[in-house]
Design a protein around this motif. Sequence first.
Motif, PDB file in Angstrom:
ATOM      1  N   GLY A 297       0.807  -1.347  -0.328  1.00 22.19           N
ATOM      2  CA  GLY A 297      -0.412   0.107  -0.189  1.00 22.19           C
ATOM      3  C   GLY A 297       0.988   0.871  -0.263  1.00 22.19           C
ATOM      4  N   TYR A 298       0.473   1.973  -0.276  1.00 28.29           N
ATOM      5  CA  TYR A 298       0.938   3.893  -0.654  1.00 28.29           C
ATOM      6  C   TYR A 298       1.439   4.330   1.040  1.00 28.29           C
ATOM      7  CZ  TYR A 298       2.261   8.303  -2.217  1.00 28.29           C
ATOM      8  OH  TYR A 298       3.017   9.180  -3.003  1.00 28.29           O
ATOM      9  N   LEU A 299       2.631   4.311   0.667  1.00 22.37           N
ATOM     10  CA  LEU A 299       3.356   4.922   2.370  1.00 22.37           C
ATOM     11  C   LEU A 299       2.741   3.896   3.227  1.00 22.37           C
ATOM     12  CD1 LEU A 299       1.815   8.457   2.367  1.00 22.37           C
ATOM     13  CD2 LEU A 299       3.755   8.206   1.092  1.00 22.37           C
ATOM     14  N   GLU A 300       3.233   2.516   2.820  1.00 22.93           N
ATOM     15  CA  GLU A 300       3.061   1.812   3.623  1.00 22.93           C
ATOM     16  C   GLU A 300       4.177   1.009   4.049  1.00 22.93           C
ATOM     17  OE1 GLU A 300       0.800   1.219   6.361  1.00 22.93           O
ATOM     18  OE2 GLU A 300      -0.225   3.077   5.497  1.00 22.93           O
ATOM     19  N   GLY A 301       5.026   1.161   2.318  1.00 23.64           N
ATOM     20  CA  GLY A 301       6.663   0.341   3.065  1.00 23.64           C
ATOM     21  C   GLY A 301       7.097   0.044   4.025  1.00 23.64           C
ATOM     22  N   THR A 302       7.647  -1.088   4.476  1.00 25.20           N
ATOM     23  CA  THR A 302       8.526  -0.505   5.722  1.00 25.20           C
ATOM     24  C   THR A 302       9.963  -0.534   5.614  1.00 25.20           C
ATOM     25  OG1 THR A 302       8.767  -2.685   5.774  1.00 25.20           O
ATOM     26  CG2 THR A 302       6.737  -2.264   7.523  1.00 25.20           C
ATOM     27  N   GLN A 303      10.565  -0.856   4.338  1.00 29.78           N
ATOM     28  CA  GLN A 303      11.847  -1.211   4.096  1.00 29.78           C
ATOM     29  C   GLN A 303      12.374   0.256   3.250  1.00 29.78           C
ATOM     30  OE1 GLN A 303      13.129  -4.109   5.027  1.00 29.78           O
ATOM     31  NE2 GLN A 303      14.366  -3.804   3.796  1.00 29.78           N
ATOM     32  N   THR A 304      10.907   1.012   3.089  1.00 29.98           N
ATOM     33  CA  THR A 304      11.061   2.494   2.830  1.00 29.98           C
ATOM     34  C   THR A 304      10.993   3.511   4.311  1.00 29.98           C
ATOM     35  OG1 THR A 304      10.071   2.086   0.461  1.00 29.98           O
ATOM     36  CG2 THR A 304      10.049   4.010   1.245  1.00 29.98           C
ATOM     37  N   ILE A 317      15.553   3.608  -6.564  1.00 30.15           N
ATOM     38  CA  ILE A 317      13.558   4.236  -6.503  1.00 30.15           C
ATOM     39  C   ILE A 317      12.671   3.328  -7.068  1.00 30.15           C
ATOM     40  CG2 ILE A 317      13.389   5.645  -9.068  1.00 30.15           C
ATOM     41  CD1 ILE A 317      11.873   6.677  -6.009  1.00 30.15           C
ATOM     42  N   PHE A 318      13.135   2.466  -7.824  1.00 34.34           N
ATOM     43  CA  PHE A 318      12.323   1.430  -8.033  1.00 34.34           C
ATOM     44  C   PHE A 318      11.993   0.214  -7.397  1.00 34.34           C
ATOM     45  CE2 PHE A 318      11.621  -2.918 -10.396  1.00 34.34           C
ATOM     46  CZ  PHE A 318      10.485  -2.489 -11.185  1.00 34.34           C
ATOM     47  N   CYS A 319      12.684   0.086  -6.359  1.00 30.54           N
ATOM     48  CA  CYS A 319      12.405  -0.907  -5.265  1.00 30.54           C
ATOM     49  C   CYS A 319      11.398  -0.339  -4.225  1.00 30.54           C
ATOM     50  CB  CYS A 319      13.624  -1.418  -4.405  1.00 30.54           C
ATOM     51  SG  CYS A 319      14.575   0.571  -3.030  1.00 30.54           S
ATOM     52  N   THR A 320      11.018   1.619  -4.217  1.00 28.90           N
ATOM     53  CA  THR A 320       9.591   1.513  -3.731  1.00 28.90           C
ATOM     54  C   THR A 320       8.114   1.749  -4.249  1.00 28.90           C
ATOM     55  OG1 THR A 320      11.336   3.698  -3.161  1.00 28.90           O
ATOM     56  CG2 THR A 320       8.690   3.885  -2.699  1.00 28.90           C
ATOM     57  N   LEU A 321       8.931   1.110  -5.427  1.00 32.66           N
ATOM     58  CA  LEU A 321       7.669   0.804  -5.967  1.00 32.66           C
ATOM     59  C   LEU A 321       7.231  -0.234  -6.554  1.00 32.66           C
ATOM     60  CD1 LEU A 321       5.751   1.520  -8.476  1.00 32.66           C
ATOM     61  CD2 LEU A 321       7.457   1.221 -10.138  1.00 32.66           C
ATOM     62  N   GLY A 322       7.957  -1.167  -6.202  1.00 32.68           N
ATOM     63  CA  GLY A 322       7.795  -2.782  -5.703  1.00 32.68           C
ATOM     64  C   GLY A 322       7.745  -3.355  -4.431  1.00 32.68           C
ATOM     65  N   GLU A 323       8.126  -2.675  -3.605  1.00 33.70           N
ATOM     66  CA  GLU A 323       7.463  -2.562  -2.417  1.00 33.70           C
ATOM     67  C   GLU A 323       6.051  -2.432  -1.535  1.00 33.70           C
ATOM     68  OE1 GLU A 323       8.817  -1.975   2.429  1.00 33.70           O
ATOM     69  OE2 GLU A 323       9.359  -0.249   1.032  1.00 33.70           O
ATOM     70  N   GLU A 324       5.554  -1.221  -2.122  1.00 35.48           N
ATOM     71  CA  GLU A 324       4.561  -0.368  -2.041  1.00 35.48           C
ATOM     72  C   GLU A 324       3.515  -0.945  -3.431  1.00 35.48           C
ATOM     73  OE1 GLU A 324       4.844   3.445  -1.423  1.00 35.48           O
ATOM     74  OE2 GLU A 324       5.727   3.827   0.194  1.00 35.48           O
TER      75      GLU A 324
END
Length: 424
Positions: A297-304, A317-324
């Motif tokens: 979910g958007y803004l819910e990425g724990t790694q981020t 930046i691509f890993c932010t997309l992949g996680e969320e």
Amino acid sequence: MRESDIHINRVDWIAVSIYFALVIIGWFNIYAAVYDSQVEKSIFDFSINSGKQLVWIGTAIALITIIMVADYRFFENLSLIIYGVFMLILIVTPFLGKEVNGQTLSIGFGDFRIQPGEFAKFATALALAKVMERPTFDLSKKNYQFIAFGVLFIPIALILLQPDTGTAMVYFSFLLMFYREGLPQWYFGLGLGMVTITLLALGIDNNLYLALAIVLLTAALIFLGKRTWQRILAFSLIGIGLIAYTYSIDFVVSKLPPHQQNRIMVLFNPDIDPLGVGWNVTQSKIAIGSGGLLGKGYLEGTQTKFDFVPEQHTDFIFCTLGEEFGWVGSLVVIGLFVGLLYRLVIMAERQKTRFSRIYGYGVISILLFHFMINIAMTIGLFPVVGIPLPFFSYGGSSLWSFTVLLFIFIKFDSSRATQLGRIS
């Protein structure tokens, strides 16, 4: 400026729409990469990266307006001058630029700084298109190859002096455009072979094993054919050359800065130092893998959220997309990039002048290289070399340079009805 000079009706709005879609999605992901639930600053806050990126987006739109209003002949007629100006800027960058982590990549005043190596890409594309536009220019001939490679290797050499290996690598993507314009196929066979041997030499600890394999392969090739002394001599020289090449790789790698040596080591053994040099790639893969099918979910990425991945708003930046947004979200963005590249191929092939077509394939080559290498970096398939994801990663130099690169071609395409030329 008359409306007919702007050619609004002939603009390829599909390419423009994909560009803005990538820019907007990238902007939201930049905000997600710097989001702090304890502070909850607005995405429009100019004190954080998303707010600053919004400024870059606004100025990029201004650049687009200037490019689309200008006469397309401006870029064509002044292409070599533009190239010369940026080569001069690259020359003075190591002396006047700001040094960061042993690299002098940017110049400017105060907080406003640009990376000339990024902008030199479109200048090089314009220069190559200019020198190769003549109908008599034939890349199958040595003298013309010398000219084309000369134009290409000047910025590569100047950028390596900064030193910026990652950006310098991007310029080799122009070989794809060279191939489209008639460069003999054996160049690519040779290049592929060198890349394969390089990876083997880097991946095998003891080069003696690799050297032995090459000798055995050479011997096998000798006995498969006629045992003439010319064939034996030729394969022997090839074998000796390959062995020498494998050992020269070790020498070159030993001369690289320590951080670049570590990145190469991590590529072949990610677990060699998971808390040190392997940290970025390991955490990036964890972030992408944890996103699953639909993401957290958007803004819910724990790694981020907890800053596990350094430089997540730029190179990773691509890993932010992949996680969320998960596999589906990643597929959508990859689909947009593929769609843009496909559209650019269609546009390049319908050009009425060699100049426009060659420049178009230069744009395609650069975007394809950045797209593939950046994503390969984030999933551990390529060393971390500091290559941003086009239109997506944070940074003014990156966004501006890609915007100028793309929209000059869109301008050429929108003006093709008024261009005179011969495609061959």
